[in-house]
Scaffold this motif. Structure first.
Motif, PDB file in Angstrom:
ATOM      1  N   GLN A  89      43.200  42.134  27.816  1.00 18.77           N
ATOM      2  CA  GLN A  89      43.707  41.169  28.779  1.00 18.77           C
ATOM      3  C   GLN A  89      43.302  41.660  30.161  1.00 18.77           C
ATOM      4  OE1 GLN A  89      47.981  40.685  30.137  1.00 18.77           O
ATOM      5  NE2 GLN A  89      47.679  38.744  29.046  1.00 18.77           N
ATOM      6  N   LEU A  90      42.655  40.799  30.917  1.00 18.51           N
ATOM      7  CA  LEU A  90      42.284  41.110  32.292  1.00 18.51           C
ATOM      8  C   LEU A  90      43.297  40.445  33.207  1.00 18.51           C
ATOM      9  CD1 LEU A  90      38.445  40.390  32.147  1.00 18.51           C
ATOM     10  CD2 LEU A  90      39.631  42.547  31.742  1.00 18.51           C
ATOM     11  N   ARG A  91      43.706  41.163  34.247  1.00 20.98           N
ATOM     12  CA  ARG A  91      44.634  40.603  35.236  1.00 20.98           C
ATOM     13  C   ARG A  91      44.020  40.768  36.621  1.00 20.98           C
ATOM     14  NH1 ARG A  91      48.848  42.883  31.944  1.00 20.98           N
ATOM     15  NH2 ARG A  91      48.673  44.807  33.113  1.00 20.98           N
ATOM     16  N   TYR A  92      44.223  39.737  37.410  1.00 16.65           N
ATOM     17  CA  TYR A  92      43.777  39.766  38.796  1.00 16.65           C
ATOM     18  C   TYR A  92      44.984  39.439  39.658  1.00 16.65           C
ATOM     19  CZ  TYR A  92      40.986  38.830  42.936  1.00 16.65           C
ATOM     20  OH  TYR A  92      40.458  38.880  44.204  1.00 16.65           O
ATOM     21  N   ARG A  93      45.336  40.339  40.567  1.00 17.93           N
ATOM     22  CA  ARG A  93      46.529  40.183  41.413  1.00 17.93           C
ATOM     23  C   ARG A  93      46.135  40.206  42.886  1.00 17.93           C
ATOM     24  NH1 ARG A  93      51.387  41.865  38.840  1.00 17.93           N
ATOM     25  NH2 ARG A  93      51.013  42.719  36.791  1.00 17.93           N
TER      26      ARG A  93
ATOM     27  N   ARG B 228      45.686  35.783  34.536  1.00 18.46           N
ATOM     28  CA  ARG B 228      45.416  36.556  33.317  1.00 18.46           C
ATOM     29  C   ARG B 228      44.359  35.850  32.480  1.00 18.46           C
ATOM     30  NH1 ARG B 228      50.803  36.589  34.263  1.00 18.46           N
ATOM     31  NH2 ARG B 228      51.855  38.588  34.271  1.00 18.46           N
ATOM     32  N   ARG B 229      43.501  36.648  31.859  1.00 20.27           N
ATOM     33  CA  ARG B 229      42.524  36.123  30.909  1.00 20.27           C
ATOM     34  C   ARG B 229      42.429  37.103  29.738  1.00 20.27           C
ATOM     35  NH1 ARG B 229      43.004  32.810  34.362  1.00 20.27           N
ATOM     36  NH2 ARG B 229      41.438  31.550  35.383  1.00 20.27           N
TER      37      ARG B 229
ATOM     38  N   ALA C  76      32.952  40.839  34.083  1.00 23.69           N
ATOM     39  CA  ALA C  76      32.673  40.627  35.506  1.00 23.69           C
ATOM     40  C   ALA C  76      32.748  39.145  35.855  1.00 23.69           C
ATOM     41  CB  ALA C  76      31.301  41.193  35.866  1.00 23.69           C
ATOM     42  N   GLN C  77      32.243  38.298  34.962  1.00 23.70           N
ATOM     43  CA  GLN C  77      32.299  36.850  35.190  1.00 23.70           C
ATOM     44  C   GLN C  77      33.745  36.346  35.186  1.00 23.70           C
ATOM     45  OE1 GLN C  77      29.688  34.780  35.964  1.00 23.70           O
ATOM     46  NE2 GLN C  77      31.302  33.288  36.343  1.00 23.70           N
ATOM     47  N   LEU C  78      34.560  36.867  34.271  1.00 23.20           N
ATOM     48  CA  LEU C  78      35.976  36.467  34.229  1.00 23.20           C
ATOM     49  C   LEU C  78      36.694  36.861  35.522  1.00 23.20           C
ATOM     50  CD1 LEU C  78      36.857  37.329  30.533  1.00 23.20           C
ATOM     51  CD2 LEU C  78      36.913  35.062  31.580  1.00 23.20           C
ATOM     52  N   TYR C  79      36.410  38.055  36.035  1.00 19.02           N
ATOM     53  CA  TYR C  79      37.022  38.467  37.302  1.00 19.02           C
ATOM     54  C   TYR C  79      36.567  37.562  38.455  1.00 19.02           C
ATOM     55  CZ  TYR C  79      39.259  42.758  35.626  1.00 19.02           C
ATOM     56  OH  TYR C  79      40.071  43.660  34.994  1.00 19.02           O
TER      57      TYR C  79
ATOM     58  N   SER D 251      38.003  33.141  42.224  1.00 23.60           N
ATOM     59  CA  SER D 251      37.837  31.770  42.719  1.00 23.60           C
ATOM     60  C   SER D 251      39.111  30.949  42.518  1.00 23.60           C
ATOM     61  CB  SER D 251      36.676  31.080  42.008  1.00 23.60           C
ATOM     62  OG  SER D 251      35.468  31.677  42.359  1.00 23.60           O
ATOM     63  N   ASP D 252      39.735  31.102  41.357  1.00 25.28           N
ATOM     64  CA  ASP D 252      41.000  30.407  41.090  1.00 25.28           C
ATOM     65  C   ASP D 252      42.077  30.843  42.077  1.00 25.28           C
ATOM     66  OD1 ASP D 252      39.827  29.120  38.962  1.00 25.28           O
ATOM     67  OD2 ASP D 252      40.879  30.266  37.408  1.00 25.28           O
ATOM     68  N   ALA D 253      42.137  32.148  42.358  1.00 29.45           N
ATOM     69  CA  ALA D 253      43.146  32.669  43.283  1.00 29.45           C
ATOM     70  C   ALA D 253      42.909  32.131  44.696  1.00 29.45           C
ATOM     71  CB  ALA D 253      43.142  34.194  43.275  1.00 29.45           C
ATOM     72  N   VAL D 254      41.654  32.030  45.110  1.00 29.76           N
ATOM     73  CA  VAL D 254      41.335  31.461  46.428  1.00 29.76           C
ATOM     74  C   VAL D 254      41.828  30.021  46.494  1.00 29.76           C
ATOM     75  CG1 VAL D 254      39.434  30.667  47.903  1.00 29.76           C
ATOM     76  CG2 VAL D 254      39.418  32.990  46.999  1.00 29.76           C
ATOM     77  N   SER D 255      41.550  29.248  45.457  1.00 29.35           N
ATOM     78  CA  SER D 255      42.002  27.840  45.427  1.00 29.35           C
ATOM     79  C   SER D 255      43.522  27.750  45.488  1.00 29.35           C
ATOM     80  CB  SER D 255      41.503  27.152  44.161  1.00 29.35           C
ATOM     81  OG  SER D 255      40.110  27.098  44.146  1.00 29.35           O
ATOM     82  N   GLN D 256      44.204  28.603  44.732  1.00 31.25           N
ATOM     83  CA  GLN D 256      45.666  28.592  44.753  1.00 31.25           C
ATOM     84  C   GLN D 256      46.205  28.943  46.131  1.00 31.25           C
ATOM     85  OE1 GLN D 256      47.857  30.660  41.707  1.00 31.25           O
ATOM     86  NE2 GLN D 256      46.412  30.048  40.109  1.00 31.25           N
ATOM     87  N   LEU D 257      45.590  29.936  46.764  1.00 33.59           N
ATOM     88  CA  LEU D 257      46.059  30.354  48.085  1.00 33.59           C
ATOM     89  C   LEU D 257      45.827  29.252  49.116  1.00 33.59           C
ATOM     90  CD1 LEU D 257      47.348  32.315  49.983  1.00 33.59           C
ATOM     91  CD2 LEU D 257      45.221  33.604  50.061  1.00 33.59           C
ATOM     92  N   VAL D 258      44.704  28.574  49.055  1.00 30.63           N
ATOM     93  CA  VAL D 258      44.448  27.471  49.995  1.00 30.63           C
ATOM     94  C   VAL D 258      45.504  26.382  49.811  1.00 30.63           C
ATOM     95  CG1 VAL D 258      42.841  25.603  50.590  1.00 30.63           C
ATOM     96  CG2 VAL D 258      41.989  27.940  50.302  1.00 30.63           C
TER      97      VAL D 258
END
Length: 167
Positions: free
Chosen positions: A98-102, A124-125, A142-145, A150-157
């Motif tokens: 499981q990959l996590r990006y915070r 999470r992926r 690397a592609q998943l990260y 990109s998803d996190a940027v969209s959410q933050l905007v």
């Protein structure tokens, strides 16, 4: 000369009509409730670079070079990539991760009033892993990260769009 068969044309026409009737439309530009924004982050932050680009191209908000030039300051407090084993296969080998990006952030103004308190976006992926395809899996990881960033940027905007500035 291209010949379109009658049945292919009807299918294409039907798909076009269904898509237009479902209410689908491309996301327009973001309307942010402030005219200038300073992004405070580590100089090497790819997230901050991508966020600045998204704000510049997708809204009327200007990115300030210094905090004193901005109406609000977005502090990117942390950005982490984590990897955790989800399952083991035969012989104790990893079969799934499981990959996590915070990303942790907060939004303040020049008077240090908080408009968005310290908040964290967590994505999470899960992905399958095989020792036989280790090099391909590194590329996939690397592609998943990149996709999560990109998803996190969209959410933050979207969260910045919803921010309520106090007078």
């Amino acid at each position: 000369m291209v010949i379109i068969h009658h049945s292919s044309f009807i299918i294409l026409l039907t798909a076009t009509l269904l898509l237009s009737a479902c209410g689908f439309q491309l996301r327009g530009s973001a309307t942010l409730p402030f005219s200038t924004l300073y992004v405070q982050a580590a100089p090497t932050s790819q997230f901050a670079t991508q966020l600045r680009r998204a704000v510049r191209t997708g809204s009327g908000t200007r990115i300030a070079d210094r905090p004193e030039q901005a109406e609000v300051i977005l502090q990117i407090m942390s950005e982490l990539q984590e990897k955790q084993i989800l399952s083991l296969g035969g012989g104790g080998r990893v079969s799934e991760y499981q990959l996590r990006y915070r990303v942790s952030f907060r939004l303040t103004d020049s008077k240090n009033r908080e408009h968005i308190p310290a908040t964290e976006i967590v994505l999470r992926r899960d992905y399958s892993y095989s020792d036989d395809q280790a090099l391909a899996r590194e590329f996939d990881e690397a592609q998943l990260y990149r996709d999560m960033r990109s998803d996190a940027v969209s959410q933050l905007v979207r969260r910045l769009q919803a921010a309520k500035l106090q007078s």
